[in-house]
Design a protein around this motif. Structure first.
Motif: not given
Length: 430
Positions: A428, A152, A176, A155, A149-150, A172-173, A166-169
């Motif tokens: 998450t 992608d 970082r 996209t 899910n994190g 991505a954290r 595309l890293l998310s959630g």
């Protein structure tokens, strides 16, 4: 860049060192241009002396009324002036040609670098950690359920094309957090100075660290002429470009977290799945500017800095010294650190730590003044990944994956993740 005097003094040794890399001999071509250039310079100096002599005699001939001698000498001065300009122009053109030839020749390998043709001839010198014994077949990072899910790629391809993500959630954290953890380790424990520098640089800076003129196709250039850095090695190393510093200034040790951009022109078809090889990625870089007597010692210190990051994260790795045929253009010696990726069941490069000797310093004209007052000398430069953030993310995710599809994260990241060390199935952190 190479010292033309060293090539003149021992062309056979120069060609033999290049042959260890698998490169063809070039000393004869270089020395031919150098000899022609020096001949033009000598011719210009000789003509200048003749012009000066004639100029002094012009006035004397005029004073004694010898009109014929006066006109002959005046014509000779004009002739010599034109001859000097022609010889100087030819010498300048040959000087540019020589500099271009020298700038396209790879650095000479250190004597202790193993000979070899490619990565299969690299020599393992260290191994740390034991790969985890999974009770299930471990997945590659992009197939781990909690990661999907994190991370992608579809996209990202819509936005930018292939080789982007595309890293998310939570993913991505974690990405970082890894960069922050690396920077904190290098600045508080390893004594490096953090730098936040430009990712757009001038051509002269890419020339200084060796990306230009030979490897321009591997990087991206803007319409305005700036280059997107392939690594912050370019920004950090060129801090001393054109400088002559005091010996007491050395060593300088820098670290920087930056975006990096590479066209991957020579890697068509390699690592197309996942985020192992991307056009845009992040890296925490280390650069040292040192006294020549300290550069080998400094390379070992930098290697330990990079290895220490993986040890804190609990990622098994091995360290290899690259053979002559696998080293980068500017390196005299390179150590690669390869992290264990259980999804691929192999070790993959996560850091390269290289010493360049005075190769880059000559290109940048970066020197230091010896404390004893001797003649300025070229500094030595070193660079290394400390580490590649995206590849480190891959290693953390694959080594921490669980059979239920979640990921358990290294304890050392707890301060950066509010104590949440599990990547749940919904992407998450819990």
């Amino acid at each position: 860049m190479h010292d033309i005097r060293a090539i003149r003094e021992n062309p056979a040794a120069f060609d033999a060192a290049l042959a260890r890399r698998g490169d063809a001999p070039v000393s004869s071509q270089i020395l031919a241009v150098d000899e022609e250039r020096r001949a033009r310079i000598l011719a210009a100096e000789t003509a200048q002396a003749e012009q000066n002599k004639a100029s002094k005699e012009v006035g004397a001939a005029k004073a004694r009324g010898d009109e014929a001698e006066f006109e002959r000498l005046r014509a000779l001065v004009t002739e010599k002036k034109a001859e000097i300009a022609e010889m100087q122009a030819e010498a300048k053109e040959l000087d540019t040609q020589l500099a271009d030839m020298l700038s396209r020749i790879a650095n000479l390998p250190a004597d202790d670098v193993p000979d070899g043709a490619d990565e299969t001839d690299n020599v393992e010198i260290n191994r740390w950690g034991t790969p985890r014994d999974f009770a299930f077949v471990p997945r590659e990072h992009f197939d781990i359920p909690a990661v999907q899910n994190g991370m992608d790629f579809e996209t990202a391809a819509k936005l930018s094309g292939a080789r982007f993500v595309l890293l998310s959630g939570g993913v991505a954290r974690i990405h970082r957090a890894l960069a922050q953890f690396m920077l904190d380790t290098h600045t508080t424990e390893n004594g490096l100075t953090e730098v936040n520098g430009p990712v757009l640089v001038l051509s002269e800076m890419m020339q200084g660290t060796g990306q230009l003129p030979k490897f321009g196709e591997d990087s991206y250039q803007t319409r305005e002429g700036w280059w997107l850095i392939p690594t912050s090695e370019v920004s950090l190393t060129n801090i001393v470009n054109g400088s002559t510093v005091e010996e007491s200034y050395l060593p300088r040790r820098y670290t920087s977290h930056s975006l990096c951009f590479r066209s991957e022109a020579g890697s068509a078809g390699r690592d197309t799945r996942g985020m192992l090889r991307q056009h845009q990625f992040e890296k925490v870089e280390m650069v040292s500017i040192t006294h020549p007597d300290k550069s080998d010692e400094e390379q070992k210190r930098m290697l330990r800095c990079a290895e220490g990051v993986l040890e804190k994260l609990g990622i098994p790795y091995r360290t290899v010294v690259l053979c002559t045929g696998d080293m980068g253009f500017g390196a005299r010696r390179t150590f690669d650190i390869e992290a264990w990726l259980p999804g691929q069941n192999t070790y993959r490069e996560i850091s390269s730590v290289s010493t360049c000797g005075d190769f880059q310093a000559r290109r940048m004209n970066a020197r230091f003044k010896p404390a004893d007052g001797g003649k300025p000398q070229f500094v030595h430069t070193l660079n290394g990944s400390g580490l590649a953030v995206g590849r480190c993310l891959i290693a953390v995710l694959e080594n921490g994956q669980n059979e239920d599809g979640t990921v358990t994260l290294p304890e050392v990241l707890a301060p950066y993740l509010a104590g949440k060390l599990t990547l749940a199935l919904d992407g998450t952190l819990v």
